[in-house]
Every structure is written in structure tokens, then in C-alpha cells.
Design a protein around this motif. Structure first.
Motif, PDB file in Angstrom:
ATOM      1  N   SER A 161       0.837  -1.203   0.000  1.00 16.99           N
ATOM      2  CA  SER A 161       0.000   0.000   0.000  1.00 16.99           C
ATOM      3  C   SER A 161       0.874   1.256   0.000  1.00 16.99           C
ATOM      4  N   GLU A 162       1.988   1.219   0.720  1.00 14.14           N
ATOM      5  CA  GLU A 162       2.923   2.358   0.696  1.00 14.14           C
ATOM      6  C   GLU A 162       3.512   2.534  -0.689  1.00 14.14           C
ATOM      7  N   LEU A 163       3.935   1.429  -1.303  1.00 15.82           N
ATOM      8  CA  LEU A 163       4.496   1.503  -2.646  1.00 15.82           C
ATOM      9  C   LEU A 163       3.462   2.041  -3.633  1.00 15.82           C
ATOM     10  N   SER A 164       2.220   1.603  -3.498  1.00 15.74           N
ATOM     11  CA  SER A 164       1.167   2.066  -4.393  1.00 15.74           C
ATOM     12  C   SER A 164       0.904   3.552  -4.217  1.00 15.74           C
ATOM     13  N   ARG A 165       0.858   4.020  -2.975  1.00 13.43           N
ATOM     14  CA  ARG A 165       0.662   5.456  -2.742  1.00 13.43           C
ATOM     15  C   ARG A 165       1.808   6.258  -3.341  1.00 13.43           C
ATOM     16  N   GLN A 166       3.028   5.743  -3.172  1.00 16.91           N
ATOM     17  CA  GLN A 166       4.187   6.426  -3.720  1.00 16.91           C
ATOM     18  C   GLN A 166       4.119   6.476  -5.245  1.00 16.91           C
ATOM     19  N   ALA A 167       3.698   5.384  -5.859  1.00 19.77           N
ATOM     20  CA  ALA A 167       3.610   5.333  -7.316  1.00 19.77           C
ATOM     21  C   ALA A 167       2.548   6.285  -7.850  1.00 19.77           C
ATOM     22  N   HIS A 168       1.415   6.387  -7.165  1.00 23.49           N
ATOM     23  CA  HIS A 168       0.326   7.230  -7.650  1.00 23.49           C
ATOM     24  C   HIS A 168       0.512   8.702  -7.272  1.00 23.49           C
ATOM     25  N   ALA A 169       1.366   8.982  -6.301  1.00 27.57           N
ATOM     26  CA  ALA A 169       1.555  10.368  -5.866  1.00 27.57           C
ATOM     27  C   ALA A 169       2.598  11.106  -6.692  1.00 27.57           C
ATOM     28  N   LYS A 170       3.266  10.414  -7.595  1.00 26.88           N
ATOM     29  CA  LYS A 170       4.324  11.070  -8.367  1.00 26.88           C
ATOM     30  C   LYS A 170       3.739  12.159  -9.259  1.00 26.88           C
ATOM     31  N   PRO A 171       4.395  13.315  -9.348  1.00 28.03           N
ATOM     32  CA  PRO A 171       3.898  14.390 -10.216  1.00 28.03           C
ATOM     33  C   PRO A 171       4.126  14.049 -11.683  1.00 28.03           C
ATOM     34  N   THR A 172       3.288  14.611 -12.557  1.00 29.45           N
ATOM     35  CA  THR A 172       3.473  14.399 -13.992  1.00 29.45           C
ATOM     36  C   THR A 172       4.580  15.280 -14.545  1.00 29.45           C
ATOM     37  N   GLN A 173       4.791  16.429 -13.909  1.00 32.48           N
ATOM     38  CA  GLN A 173       5.871  17.333 -14.275  1.00 32.48           C
ATOM     39  C   GLN A 173       6.533  17.807 -12.991  1.00 32.48           C
ATOM     40  N   TRP A 174       7.736  18.334 -13.124  1.00 29.08           N
ATOM     41  CA  TRP A 174       8.421  18.802 -11.923  1.00 29.08           C
ATOM     42  C   TRP A 174       9.060  20.157 -12.189  1.00 29.08           C
ATOM     43  N   LYS A 175       9.103  20.962 -11.124  1.00 31.20           N
ATOM     44  CA  LYS A 175       9.755  22.270 -11.175  1.00 31.20           C
ATOM     45  C   LYS A 175      10.792  22.435 -10.076  1.00 31.20           C
ATOM     46  N   THR A 176      10.692  21.638  -9.028  1.00 25.67           N
ATOM     47  CA  THR A 176      11.632  21.716  -7.918  1.00 25.67           C
ATOM     48  C   THR A 176      12.367  20.391  -7.787  1.00 25.67           C
ATOM     49  N   GLU A 177      13.451  20.404  -7.032  1.00 28.44           N
ATOM     50  CA  GLU A 177      14.214  19.184  -6.800  1.00 28.44           C
ATOM     51  C   GLU A 177      13.375  18.153  -6.051  1.00 28.44           C
ATOM     52  N   ALA A 178      12.553  18.631  -5.115  1.00 27.88           N
ATOM     53  CA  ALA A 178      11.695  17.709  -4.365  1.00 27.88           C
ATOM     54  C   ALA A 178      10.704  17.009  -5.298  1.00 27.88           C
ATOM     55  N   GLU A 179      10.140  17.753  -6.251  1.00 31.39           N
ATOM     56  CA  GLU A 179       9.201  17.153  -7.203  1.00 31.39           C
ATOM     57  C   GLU A 179       9.915  16.195  -8.150  1.00 31.39           C
ATOM     58  N   ARG A 180      11.143  16.541  -8.534  1.00 30.93           N
ATOM     59  CA  ARG A 180      11.904  15.650  -9.423  1.00 30.93           C
ATOM     60  C   ARG A 180      12.174  14.312  -8.741  1.00 30.93           C
ATOM     61  N   MET A 181      12.579  14.370  -7.459  1.00 30.10           N
ATOM     62  CA  MET A 181      12.852  13.134  -6.732  1.00 30.10           C
ATOM     63  C   MET A 181      11.571  12.337  -6.510  1.00 30.10           C
TER      64      MET A 181
END
Length: 210
Positions: free
Chosen positions: A90-110
Motif C-alpha cells: 500500500s505504501e508503494l502504491s501510494r508512492q507510485a500514484h503520488a508522483k507528479p506528472t511534471q516537476w519544477k523543484t528538486e523535491a518534485e523531481r525526486m
């Protein structure tokens, strides 16, 4: 003929200058605070891993990290050198679905990279074979991205770790950060995970190289 105006704008007040200086000084702090808040308030996702020692430096640091004492109800299992590591699907699934489609910051890229890695590991797992808990095994050899997913869970203390033949998870693992430099463009670092009392690590991950 109109004479050119001799009116000049008044010089900025000391109060205005001070306000601008304060804004410039505080802006980086506010940015850092907002990034930290956005990462820590990612409530549905897993907690952030503790900060590692600086990469690219001489370092030899070992940490003892407490792990889950019970297997997740819905888990993904990975066997490394005879040691079984259980991750919460469930943690892995949340992590997979929470990823942004685009990124502007280092935190979003990671977050994007980690989300893609989590999704790939979930896809690599086979169907559960029954039993309690129901675990989806990953039988293929882990690549570098897969290893980083497992390592991140171990660094956060979010995995359950069972030595060969054991029925109960161990309470903790040791994580060793080893970096060695041999010149300006020469060196490498590795991260090794072991069960306390066992002579060899069950996981060795490439960390950095120069």
C-alpha cells in the motif's frame, strides 16, 4: 515651450530599503520552509528517509535502524542473500500514484523518480501465493532502481526483515555508509545493510562514483 520638469522622485525611505533587504534575506528561508513543509505534509505517502552523509566524501558511518516488528498485511517480498525483506504494497502504491506528472523543484523531481521506481517494483512482483500475510514475491534479480526502493524503506525503518529460516522479523538492521576518495576525480561509495551479529551484509548498493 514647456520647461522640463525638475521634479525628481524622492529617495527611498530607510524603512522601504530595510523592508526590501528583509524580503531578500527571508526569501530563501521561506522557500526552504515551504519545500520542507510540502515534503513532510505528504500525509498519504511514506515518511522521508533520514539524510545520508554527504556523497563524494571520505566517510565510514554505521547506523542502527529499527524496522517493523510485524509483516505488512499486504506485502511485497524480496530475498537478498537468503534474507527476506517485506515491504508494504500500500505504501508503494501510494508512492507510485503520488508522483507528479511534471516537476519544477528538486523535491518534485525526486518524487517523480521514486514514484516510477515504486511502480516498476510493484509491476515486477508475482501474484500472491496465499497464506498470511499474503505476499507478492519479486523473483527477478533487482536492478539499481529496485535496490534503491528497498534501501529507502530500510533507511526509513519501514520494512520487515527476516533472516533465513526465521519466522519473526528482526528488530533492527545496521546500515553502513562507506565512501573513499583517491583523488579529485577518483573515488566511490557504497551503502551496506546487515543484520546485527551477522558477518556479511545482505545488501550492497552502489552509492556514488567520481
Amino acid at each position: 515651450m514647456r520647461q522640463p520638469s525638475t521634479n525628481t522622485p524622492p529617495p527611498p525611505s530607510r524603512t522601504g530599503i530595510a523592508a526590501r533587504i528583509a524580503h531578500q534575506l527571508l526569501a530563501p528561508c521561506v522557500l526552504a520552509l515551504s519545500l520542507g513543509t510540502s515534503m513532510s505534509s505528504h500525509g498519504a505517502g511514506p515518511a522521508a528517509a533520514p539524510e545520508r552523509p554527504p556523497a563524494g566524501t571520505d566517510v565510514d558511518e554505521t547506523r542502527t535502524v529499527a524496522q517493523r516488528t510485524r509483516a505488512p498485511a499486504d506485502c511485497l517480498s524480496v530475498v537478498l542473500e537468503g534474507v527476506t525483506v517485506l515491504l508494504d504494497r500500500s505504501e508503494l502504491s501510494r508512492q507510485a500514484h503520488a508522483k507528479p506528472t511534471q516537476w519544477k523543484t528538486e523535491a518534485e523531481r525526486m518524487a517523480l523518480i521514486e514514484g516510477r521506481r515504486a511502480a516498476a517494483l510493484l509491476q515486477a512482483a508475482a501474484p500472491a501465493q496465499g497464506g498470511s500475510p499474503a505476499c507478492h514475491p519479486v523473483t527477478q534479480t533487482l536492478d539499481g532502481d529496485d535496490q534503491f526502493v528497498v534501501l529507502a524503506h530500510l533507511e526509513r525503518g519501514a520494512a520487515a526483515v527476516l533472516p533465513a529460516g526465521a519466522t519473526q522479523p528482526v528488530p533492527s538492521v545496521t546500515i553502513r555508509y562507506l565512501g573513499q576518495r583517491c583523488g579529485p576525480l577518483c573515488g566511490r561509495g557504497s551503502i551496506m545493510v546487515s543484520i546485527p551479529g551477522q558477518p556479511q551484509p545482505f545488501m550492497v548498493t552502489h552509492w556514488w562514483a567520481s
